[in-house]
Write a protein that holds these residues in place. Structure first.
Motif, mmCIF file in Angstrom:
data_model
loop_
_atom_site.group_PDB
_atom_site.id
_atom_site.type_symbol
_atom_site.label_atom_id
_atom_site.label_comp_id
_atom_site.label_asym_id
_atom_site.label_seq_id
_atom_site.Cartn_x
_atom_site.Cartn_y
_atom_site.Cartn_z
ATOM 1 N N GLU A 47 36.236 -17.650 -74.588
ATOM 2 C CA GLU A 47 35.083 -16.941 -74.725
ATOM 3 C C GLU A 47 35.277 -15.820 -73.540
ATOM 4 O O GLU A 47 34.965 -14.456 -73.839
ATOM 5 N N ASP A 48 35.221 -16.332 -72.347
ATOM 6 C CA ASP A 48 35.410 -15.405 -71.266
ATOM 7 C C ASP A 48 36.514 -14.477 -71.225
ATOM 8 O O ASP A 48 36.370 -13.149 -70.851
ATOM 9 N N ALA A 49 37.551 -14.847 -71.656
ATOM 10 C CA ALA A 49 38.655 -13.937 -71.659
ATOM 11 C C ALA A 49 38.432 -12.997 -72.894
ATOM 12 O O ALA A 49 38.906 -11.770 -72.817
ATOM 13 N N ILE A 50 37.868 -13.174 -74.100
ATOM 14 C CA ILE A 50 37.416 -12.385 -74.942
ATOM 15 C C ILE A 50 36.421 -11.156 -74.387
ATOM 16 O O ILE A 50 36.688 -10.173 -74.609
ATOM 17 N N LYS A 51 35.427 -11.670 -73.784
ATOM 18 C CA LYS A 51 34.388 -10.796 -73.418
ATOM 19 C C LYS A 51 34.870 -9.791 -72.363
ATOM 20 O O LYS A 51 34.492 -8.821 -72.347
ATOM 21 N N THR A 52 35.885 -10.118 -71.437
ATOM 22 C CA THR A 52 36.465 -9.501 -70.508
ATOM 23 C C THR A 52 37.605 -8.606 -71.096
ATOM 24 O O THR A 52 38.393 -7.803 -70.142
ATOM 25 N N LEU A 60 41.864 -11.228 -73.699
ATOM 26 C CA LEU A 60 41.929 -11.268 -74.878
ATOM 27 C C LEU A 60 41.264 -10.098 -75.720
ATOM 28 O O LEU A 60 40.349 -10.356 -75.725
ATOM 29 N N LYS A 61 42.096 -9.274 -76.503
ATOM 30 C CA LYS A 61 41.514 -8.142 -77.229
ATOM 31 C C LYS A 61 41.575 -8.574 -78.694
ATOM 32 O O LYS A 61 42.273 -9.505 -79.077
ATOM 33 N N ASN A 62 40.632 -7.770 -79.445
ATOM 34 C CA ASN A 62 40.396 -8.087 -80.883
ATOM 35 C C ASN A 62 42.046 -7.682 -81.427
ATOM 36 O O ASN A 62 42.345 -6.951 -81.531
ATOM 37 N N SER A 82 38.923 -12.431 -83.205
ATOM 38 C CA SER A 82 38.340 -11.676 -83.982
ATOM 39 C C SER A 82 37.014 -11.342 -83.546
ATOM 40 O O SER A 82 35.785 -12.043 -83.953
ATOM 41 N N LYS A 83 36.737 -10.444 -82.573
ATOM 42 C CA LYS A 83 35.544 -10.278 -81.640
ATOM 43 C C LYS A 83 34.788 -9.715 -82.772
ATOM 44 O O LYS A 83 34.822 -8.786 -83.366
ATOM 45 N N PRO A 84 33.535 -10.196 -82.536
ATOM 46 C CA PRO A 84 32.368 -9.676 -83.682
ATOM 47 C C PRO A 84 32.146 -8.213 -83.636
ATOM 48 O O PRO A 84 32.072 -7.835 -82.360
ATOM 49 N N ASP A 106 51.031 -2.372 -91.424
ATOM 50 C CA ASP A 106 50.738 -1.325 -91.011
ATOM 51 C C ASP A 106 49.222 -0.974 -91.083
ATOM 52 O O ASP A 106 48.745 -0.176 -90.019
ATOM 53 N N GLU A 107 48.540 -1.338 -92.128
ATOM 54 C CA GLU A 107 47.286 -1.200 -92.366
ATOM 55 C C GLU A 107 46.512 -1.773 -91.364
ATOM 56 O O GLU A 107 45.328 -1.269 -90.676
ATOM 57 N N SER A 108 46.853 -3.135 -91.202
ATOM 58 C CA SER A 108 46.089 -3.885 -90.222
ATOM 59 C C SER A 108 45.885 -3.306 -88.708
ATOM 60 O O SER A 108 45.173 -3.428 -88.003
ATOM 61 N N ALA A 109 47.215 -2.892 -88.481
ATOM 62 C CA ALA A 109 47.557 -2.454 -86.947
ATOM 63 C C ALA A 109 46.773 -1.206 -86.676
ATOM 64 O O ALA A 109 45.926 -0.826 -85.878
ATOM 65 N N LEU A 110 46.498 -0.232 -87.942
ATOM 66 C CA LEU A 110 45.716 0.991 -87.905
ATOM 67 C C LEU A 110 44.315 0.734 -87.657
ATOM 68 O O LEU A 110 43.500 1.385 -86.845
ATOM 69 N N LEU A 111 43.783 -0.509 -88.541
ATOM 70 C CA LEU A 111 42.302 -0.771 -88.331
ATOM 71 C C LEU A 111 42.171 -1.729 -87.211
ATOM 72 O O LEU A 111 40.740 -2.101 -86.853
ATOM 73 N N GLY A 112 43.397 -2.349 -86.536
ATOM 74 C CA GLY A 112 42.716 -3.094 -85.210
ATOM 75 C C GLY A 112 42.435 -4.221 -85.651
ATOM 76 O O GLY A 112 41.532 -5.004 -85.088
ATOM 77 N N VAL A 113 42.850 -4.893 -86.903
ATOM 78 C CA VAL A 113 42.508 -6.322 -87.478
ATOM 79 C C VAL A 113 43.801 -7.299 -87.328
ATOM 80 O O VAL A 113 44.887 -6.587 -87.397
#
Length: 243
Positions: free
Chosen positions: A21-26, A29-31, A76-78, A193-200
């Motif tokens: 959780e801390d790695a995601i918040k800081t 680990l990115k979305n 999958s950061k909310p 490629d669509e996932s990469a553009l939308l950042g998911v």
């Protein structure tokens, strides 16, 4: 996974869960980032795979991680969810302003092309006519929300490069405005490629909204398809019981 060292004392899975959780918040680990395999986390943290799985299960339940079959586990950061009523014909820019958000676009393409057979049929084009194609990533407060592809007849939009933000506002300044539209909504799986553009994460679900918009004369003004992030967008409709 050096950032996920688990301190002694207390349930180990809780310690690991908090570390992730801390790695995601800081944003260590990115979305959309892939989590290492469970065995690798277990080896790095010096704990059992059962403990790792329990921590990950809890984070999946909390919505911070998502499992994709055959691909792995991803962050999958909310994100804030947006609601779009289906009873109003509005532009993306208008929707965002109504919510107090700043609409933006990242342009991928905006040029004139010879139409495909589908565009010719849908737009009712005659021989030799061309279409304006707009492909852009739609942003809300800088966050990617939708991937939008739009086609219009050249006599309605002869300079696609003139569109900066809102298509509808640019056309309305020229006296062109749709009065009604038909929309078809379906659930789809995004291409890589669509996932990469939308950042998911790869293989994420999306809402596909296909729109055909009409002028007051009944002429088709626009055909479009937008892919909305399903984790950030809800489509709503108000229904009434006829008596």
């Amino acid at each position: 996974m050096d950032q996920l060292q688990v301190a002694a004392g207390g349930p180990l899975y809780v310690k690991l869960k908090q570390a992730i959780e801390d790695a995601i918040k800081t944003e260590i680990l990115k979305n959309g980032d892939a989590l290492p395999a469970e065995r690798d986390i277990a080896q790095s943290a010096g704990i059992s795979r059962v403990t790792v799985r329990k921590a990950i299960d809890d984070l999946v339940q909390d919505g911070l991680l998502v499992r994709r079959r055959g691909s792995g586990t991803f962050v999958s950061k909310p994100v804030p969810r947006l609601q779009q009523p289906l009873s109003r014909l509005t532009s993306f820019s208008e929707d965002m302003r109504r919510r107090g958000m700043v609409a933006g676009s990242r342009w991928i393409d905006r040029k004139l092309y010879f139409p495909t057979a589908e565009e010719t049929m849908m737009l009712g084009l005659s021989g030799g006519a061309r279409v304006a194609r707009l492909v852009r990533l739609r942003l809300a407060d800088g966050m990617p929300i939708a991937l939008e592809r739009t086609s219009l007849p050249q006599d309605i939009l002869d300079e696609p490069e003139a569109i900066v933000e809102s298509l509808y506002e640019t056309l309305e300044a020229r006296g062109i405005r749709p009065v009604r539209a038909n929309q078809r909504i379906s659930a789809v799986t995004l291409a890589d490629d669509e996932s990469a553009l939308l950042g998911v994460p790869p293989g994420s679900a999306a809402l596909s909204v296909q729109r055909v918009a009409y002028l007051e004369t009944g002429r088709v003004m626009e055909v479009s398809r937008a892919l909305y992030r399903s984790d950030a967008y809800d489509l709503t409709a108000e229904l009434s019981l006829q008596t």
